[in-house]
Design a protein around this motif. Structure first.
Motif, PDB file in Angstrom:
ATOM      1  N   ARG A  17      28.011  43.541  40.144  1.00 26.12           N
ATOM      2  CA  ARG A  17      27.488  44.470  40.814  1.00 26.12           C
ATOM      3  C   ARG A  17      28.414  45.498  41.316  1.00 26.12           C
ATOM      4  O   ARG A  17      28.287  46.853  41.058  1.00 26.12           O
ATOM      5  CB  ARG A  17      26.838  44.160  41.867  1.00 26.12           C
ATOM      6  N   TYR A  18      29.596  45.002  41.856  1.00 25.63           N
ATOM      7  CA  TYR A  18      30.518  45.980  42.521  1.00 25.63           C
ATOM      8  C   TYR A  18      31.383  46.773  41.569  1.00 25.63           C
ATOM      9  O   TYR A  18      32.077  47.769  41.641  1.00 25.63           O
ATOM     10  CB  TYR A  18      31.450  45.088  43.657  1.00 25.63           C
ATOM     11  N   VAL A  21      29.402  49.522  40.549  1.00 28.27           N
ATOM     12  CA  VAL A  21      29.450  50.468  41.481  1.00 28.27           C
ATOM     13  C   VAL A  21      30.556  51.133  41.404  1.00 28.27           C
ATOM     14  O   VAL A  21      30.824  52.476  41.530  1.00 28.27           O
ATOM     15  CB  VAL A  21      29.123  49.706  42.836  1.00 28.27           C
ATOM     16  N   PHE A  39      27.327  50.864  52.248  1.00 30.52           N
ATOM     17  CA  PHE A  39      28.510  50.208  52.929  1.00 30.52           C
ATOM     18  C   PHE A  39      28.332  50.107  54.436  1.00 30.52           C
ATOM     19  O   PHE A  39      29.369  49.792  55.287  1.00 30.52           O
ATOM     20  CB  PHE A  39      29.824  50.366  52.249  1.00 30.52           C
ATOM     21  N   THR A  50      34.097  52.593  50.798  1.00 26.64           N
ATOM     22  CA  THR A  50      33.692  53.631  49.574  1.00 26.64           C
ATOM     23  C   THR A  50      35.139  54.067  49.151  1.00 26.64           C
ATOM     24  O   THR A  50      35.130  54.226  47.825  1.00 26.64           O
ATOM     25  CB  THR A  50      32.765  54.843  49.881  1.00 26.64           C
ATOM     26  N   VAL A  53      36.788  51.352  46.944  1.00 28.30           N
ATOM     27  CA  VAL A  53      35.637  50.283  46.109  1.00 28.30           C
ATOM     28  C   VAL A  53      36.193  49.619  44.873  1.00 28.30           C
ATOM     29  O   VAL A  53      35.740  48.459  44.556  1.00 28.30           O
ATOM     30  CB  VAL A  53      34.459  51.107  45.684  1.00 28.30           C
ATOM     31  N   VAL A  56      37.542  46.481  46.564  1.00 24.65           N
ATOM     32  CA  VAL A  56      36.471  45.619  46.892  1.00 24.65           C
ATOM     33  C   VAL A  56      36.030  44.966  45.693  1.00 24.65           C
ATOM     34  O   VAL A  56      35.627  43.873  45.798  1.00 24.65           O
ATOM     35  CB  VAL A  56      35.218  46.477  47.586  1.00 24.65           C
ATOM     36  N   ALA A  57      35.825  45.911  44.549  1.00 25.49           N
ATOM     37  CA  ALA A  57      35.168  45.017  43.403  1.00 25.49           C
ATOM     38  C   ALA A  57      36.151  44.006  42.743  1.00 25.49           C
ATOM     39  O   ALA A  57      35.812  42.844  42.270  1.00 25.49           O
ATOM     40  CB  ALA A  57      35.090  46.285  42.287  1.00 25.49           C
ATOM     41  N   PHE A  60      35.819  40.906  44.761  1.00 24.07           N
ATOM     42  CA  PHE A  60      34.656  40.081  44.411  1.00 24.07           C
ATOM     43  C   PHE A  60      34.865  39.335  42.999  1.00 24.07           C
ATOM     44  O   PHE A  60      34.499  38.158  43.022  1.00 24.07           O
ATOM     45  CB  PHE A  60      33.406  40.941  44.291  1.00 24.07           C
TER      46      PHE A  60
END
Length: 127
Positions: A17-18, A21, A39, A50, A53, A56-57, A60
């Motif tokens: 998902r990330y 995104v 977020f 953001t 991101v 963040v990806a 994960f």
């Protein structure tokens, strides 16, 4: 063992998902306000996450790698103690996650390193 596979499916789904995104945000600036709202914390848009991101990806993805290594290590050895290479992969993934969290903090506060910030949000300085 079933709990491990459920955790594996959850972390892989979150990683996918990330990553999706991050790819969508990198190419489409018009999606940034919606992502910042998703977020959000206590109603304030999450512009720091953001902007970072991509990190963040990556965080994960590393979490998913850690869970995959633990589940495979437990399944291969059939004991409660993972095999040595799998625990090493997990340890490296944990180190990578800590680095990602540090990078998210740096992006949120200083907007640095610039190459990890979305190109159209590099001038945005607010948290």
């Amino acid at each position: 063992m079933i709990g491990g596979f459920i955790a594996l499916a959850l972390f892989v789904a979150l990683a996918v998902r990330y990553v999706v995104v991050a790819v969508r945000l990198w190419g489409h600036p018009e999606r940034a306000p919606d992502a910042a709202q998703s977020f959000s914390v206590r109603g304030a848009p999450g512009w720091a996450l953001t902007r970072g991101v991509v990190v963040v990806a990556a965080s994960f993805v590393l979490m998913a790698v850690m869970v995959i290594a633990l589940v495979v290590g437990l399944a291969v050895t059939r004991t409660q103690k993972p095999a040595e290479p799998w625990s090493g992969i997990s340890a490296v993934s944990i180190g990578g996650m800590l680095l990602c969290w540090l990078l998210i903090l740096l992006i949120g506060i200083f907007n640095r390193p610039r190459f990890l910030v979305l190109p159209y949000l590099r001038d945005k300085r607010r948290l």
